[in-house]
Design an enzyme around this catalytic site. Structure first.
Site, PDB file in Angstrom:
ATOM      1  N   HIS A 169       0.806  -1.224   0.000  1.00  0.00           N
ATOM      2  CA  HIS A 169       0.000   0.000   0.000  1.00  0.00           C
ATOM      3  C   HIS A 169       0.842   1.278   0.000  1.00  0.00           C
ATOM      4  O   HIS A 169       0.427   2.293  -0.552  1.00  0.00           O
ATOM      5  CB  HIS A 169      -0.967   0.008   1.187  1.00  0.00           C
ATOM      6  CG  HIS A 169      -0.328   0.188   2.523  1.00  0.00           C
ATOM      7  ND1 HIS A 169       0.299  -0.835   3.188  1.00  0.00           N
ATOM      8  CD2 HIS A 169      -0.222   1.283   3.323  1.00  0.00           C
ATOM      9  CE1 HIS A 169       0.762  -0.396   4.341  1.00  0.00           C
ATOM     10  NE2 HIS A 169       0.467   0.901   4.453  1.00  0.00           N
ATOM     11  N   ASP A 170       2.002   1.233   0.624  1.00  0.00           N
ATOM     12  CA  ASP A 170       2.842   2.437   0.689  1.00  0.00           C
ATOM     13  C   ASP A 170       4.110   2.295  -0.147  1.00  0.00           C
ATOM     14  O   ASP A 170       5.097   3.000   0.097  1.00  0.00           O
ATOM     15  CB  ASP A 170       3.219   2.748   2.142  1.00  0.00           C
ATOM     16  CG  ASP A 170       2.169   3.614   2.831  1.00  0.00           C
ATOM     17  OD1 ASP A 170       1.351   4.232   2.110  1.00  0.00           O
ATOM     18  OD2 ASP A 170       2.159   3.655   4.072  1.00  0.00           O
TER      19      ASP A 170
ATOM     20  N   LYS B  87       6.075   5.254  -1.520  1.00  0.00           N
ATOM     21  CA  LYS B  87       6.945   6.082  -0.683  1.00  0.00           C
ATOM     22  C   LYS B  87       8.422   5.833  -0.957  1.00  0.00           C
ATOM     23  O   LYS B  87       9.285   6.603  -0.484  1.00  0.00           O
ATOM     24  CB  LYS B  87       6.641   5.834   0.795  1.00  0.00           C
ATOM     25  CG  LYS B  87       5.306   6.440   1.236  1.00  0.00           C
ATOM     26  CD  LYS B  87       5.085   6.264   2.722  1.00  0.00           C
ATOM     27  CE  LYS B  87       3.780   6.924   3.156  1.00  0.00           C
ATOM     28  NZ  LYS B  87       3.521   6.750   4.611  1.00  0.00           N
TER      29      LYS B  87
ATOM     30  N   HIS C 128       2.906   9.787  -3.660  1.00  0.00           N
ATOM     31  CA  HIS C 128       3.302   8.382  -3.524  1.00  0.00           C
ATOM     32  C   HIS C 128       2.273   7.400  -4.102  1.00  0.00           C
ATOM     33  O   HIS C 128       2.668   6.346  -4.612  1.00  0.00           O
ATOM     34  CB  HIS C 128       3.685   8.042  -2.066  1.00  0.00           C
ATOM     35  CG  HIS C 128       2.535   7.887  -1.130  1.00  0.00           C
ATOM     36  ND1 HIS C 128       2.034   8.926  -0.394  1.00  0.00           N
ATOM     37  CD2 HIS C 128       1.795   6.809  -0.787  1.00  0.00           C
ATOM     38  CE1 HIS C 128       1.060   8.497   0.371  1.00  0.00           C
ATOM     39  NE2 HIS C 128       0.881   7.216   0.143  1.00  0.00           N
TER      40      HIS C 128
ATOM     41  N   HIS D  29      -6.064   4.310  -1.672  1.00  0.00           N
ATOM     42  CA  HIS D  29      -6.432   4.204  -0.262  1.00  0.00           C
ATOM     43  C   HIS D  29      -6.417   5.541   0.470  1.00  0.00           C
ATOM     44  O   HIS D  29      -6.851   5.598   1.633  1.00  0.00           O
ATOM     45  CB  HIS D  29      -5.540   3.181   0.459  1.00  0.00           C
ATOM     46  CG  HIS D  29      -4.143   3.632   0.716  1.00  0.00           C
ATOM     47  ND1 HIS D  29      -3.153   3.650  -0.250  1.00  0.00           N
ATOM     48  CD2 HIS D  29      -3.539   4.080   1.859  1.00  0.00           C
ATOM     49  CE1 HIS D  29      -2.027   4.068   0.274  1.00  0.00           C
ATOM     50  NE2 HIS D  29      -2.221   4.352   1.559  1.00  0.00           N
ATOM     51  N   HIS D  30      -5.962   6.614  -0.174  1.00  0.00           N
ATOM     52  CA  HIS D  30      -6.049   7.937   0.450  1.00  0.00           C
ATOM     53  C   HIS D  30      -7.235   8.749  -0.082  1.00  0.00           C
ATOM     54  O   HIS D  30      -7.371   9.927   0.264  1.00  0.00           O
ATOM     55  CB  HIS D  30      -4.752   8.717   0.230  1.00  0.00           C
ATOM     56  CG  HIS D  30      -3.632   8.253   1.104  1.00  0.00           C
ATOM     57  ND1 HIS D  30      -3.643   8.377   2.475  1.00  0.00           N
ATOM     58  CD2 HIS D  30      -2.440   7.656   0.803  1.00  0.00           C
ATOM     59  CE1 HIS D  30      -2.525   7.891   2.983  1.00  0.00           C
ATOM     60  NE2 HIS D  30      -1.779   7.438   1.983  1.00  0.00           N
TER      61      HIS D  30
ATOM     62  N   ASP E 149      -6.227   0.736   7.806  1.00  0.00           N
ATOM     63  CA  ASP E 149      -4.971   1.491   7.822  1.00  0.00           C
ATOM     64  C   ASP E 149      -4.988   2.533   8.930  1.00  0.00           C
ATOM     65  O   ASP E 149      -4.022   2.662   9.699  1.00  0.00           O
ATOM     66  CB  ASP E 149      -4.776   2.150   6.458  1.00  0.00           C
ATOM     67  CG  ASP E 149      -3.404   2.788   6.321  1.00  0.00           C
ATOM     68  OD1 ASP E 149      -2.433   2.243   6.874  1.00  0.00           O
ATOM     69  OD2 ASP E 149      -3.312   3.836   5.642  1.00  0.00           O
TER      70      ASP E 149
END
Length: 373
Positions: free
Chosen positions: A243-244, A247, A272, A296-297, A325
């Site tokens: 998910h990240d 980054k 990201h 997801h953001h 999250d």
């Protein structure tokens, strides 16, 4: 709601090969059912034309009734296959062929059915389980011998064809077993690679060490409660781990900054999800898993990023993951704040229902967390 049914056990195992194999088996069975359906339709048209020429013949009416029943059965099996009852439909399909075809011929014509009888033996190892071909082979051998002794002299015993069916069952078993192992090994290699990427990201961002691992199980549990099944669970697991991953493209000065980010730094940080999409959009097996890293953001009220999607425009996987999250982030210690209590975090998540989160998902999530306590 699509479910993995009888003979298709599935849990929260990280091995996604079971879902991929189920999808392949489902596709193969669908093709076979469609082919049989086309054959029956052609036969129905031919029988219908003959019936119009001689409408009062008992045999013509019998053929049309049989065709109608066959079409209904195939449609029923097709529906069951689409709903996920792959193995059960495979058993029924094979049993229907092995019971109806031989009984449609007289004992004197029984040897003519061997070619048709080879069909369930050949496909059962791929549609049901590798050993299923032996079950159908044994059943056919028993049926053939019983018929031979019940109708002595009606037909010549064809030992060569029986041996050929046995060889076919062994070949189907071995081929299916090899394919299953190859698929399992490939999926396992993919997942181990993904796990390595997730570990590398957490080593770089030490503040969130263990975050990806913790949220995978909870995300999958919540997804199941919301009716997500089969291949989608595998994609959700991969998406949660990655998910990240975007980054990795964020400069250390921003990613590891101890204080609050400036507006300019937030502009960079919010890129990201786009980086994640750019990294993996060309990786075909990860494309279905990108819903979580990329979306997801997003927020339920449309104020999120990167696209500002609103409500159900946001993919379901991303909506599910967003709740988990935030839960894990708030209940974990961070250098800039201590962990929140579970009660406080649940209260915050409930407050954000309809704003940041999908209200239905929040309701299911809160109930799930309370039941675990």
């Amino acid at each position: 709601m699509t479910k993995i049914k009888l003979f298709d056990p599935a849990g929260t195992s990280s091995d996604g090969s079971q879902y991929l194999l189920l999808e392949y088996r489902q596709k193969l069975l669908r093709v076979l059912l469609i082919m049989c359906f086309i054959i029956i339709i052609v036969l129905t048209v031919i029988n219908l034309m003959e019936w119009f020429n001689e409408p009062l013949t008992e045999w013509g009416t019998y053929n049309l009734v049989s065709d109608g029943i066959s079409i209904s059965v195939l449609l029923f099996l097709y529906y069951g296959n689409q709903k996920g009852y792959v193995s059960l439909v495979g058993w029924l399909f094979g049993l229907i062929i092995t019971t109806t075809i031989p009984t449609s011929y007289s004992p004197a014509e029984l040897n003519q059915t061997f070619l048709i009888m080879a069909l369930p033996i050949a496909i059962s190892s791929f549609v049901i389980r590798p050993w299923a071909s032996f079950v159908f082979t044994c059943g056919l051998i028993v049926f053939y011998n019983v018929t031979f002794f019940d109708y002595p002299g009606a037909f010549q015993y064809d030992l060569f064809s029986l041996i050929a069916l046995c060889i076919l069952s062994v070949g189907s078993y071995l081929t299916s077993s090899i394919l299953i192992k190859a698929i399992s090994d490939t999926v396992r290699a993919y997942d181990e690679t993904i796990q390595g990427w997730a570990n590398a990201l957490e080593m770089r961002d030490s503040e969130t060490m263990g975050h990806s691992q913790r949220i995978v199980e909870l995300t999958l549990t919540l997804a199941k409660k919301l009716g997500v099944r089969d291949m989608d669970l595998m994609h959700i697991r991969r998406g949660a781990l990655l998910h990240d991953i975007g980054k990795m493209g964020i400069p250390d000065a921003i990613l590891h900054k101890p204080g609050m980010l400036t507006e300019e730094e937030w502009v960079v940080m919010r890129k990201h999800p786009v980086y994640a999409r750019d990294y993996f959009s060309s990786v075909s097996y990860l494309t279905p898993a990108l819903d979580i890293p990329y979306f997801h953001h997003e927020r339920w009220d449309g104020t999120g990023y990167p696209q500002g999607l609103k409500g159900e425009e946001i993919p379901l996987a991303a909506r599910i993951f967003a709740v988990v999250d935030v839960w894990d982030a708030l209940t974990s210690d961070r250098p800039y704040r201590p962990a929140w209590s579970k009660e406080k975090t649940l209260g915050y998540i409930q407050e954000q229902a309809g704003r940041q989160f999908d209200p239905r998902i929040v309701e299911v999530f809160v109930e799930s967390i309370k039941n675990r306590q």
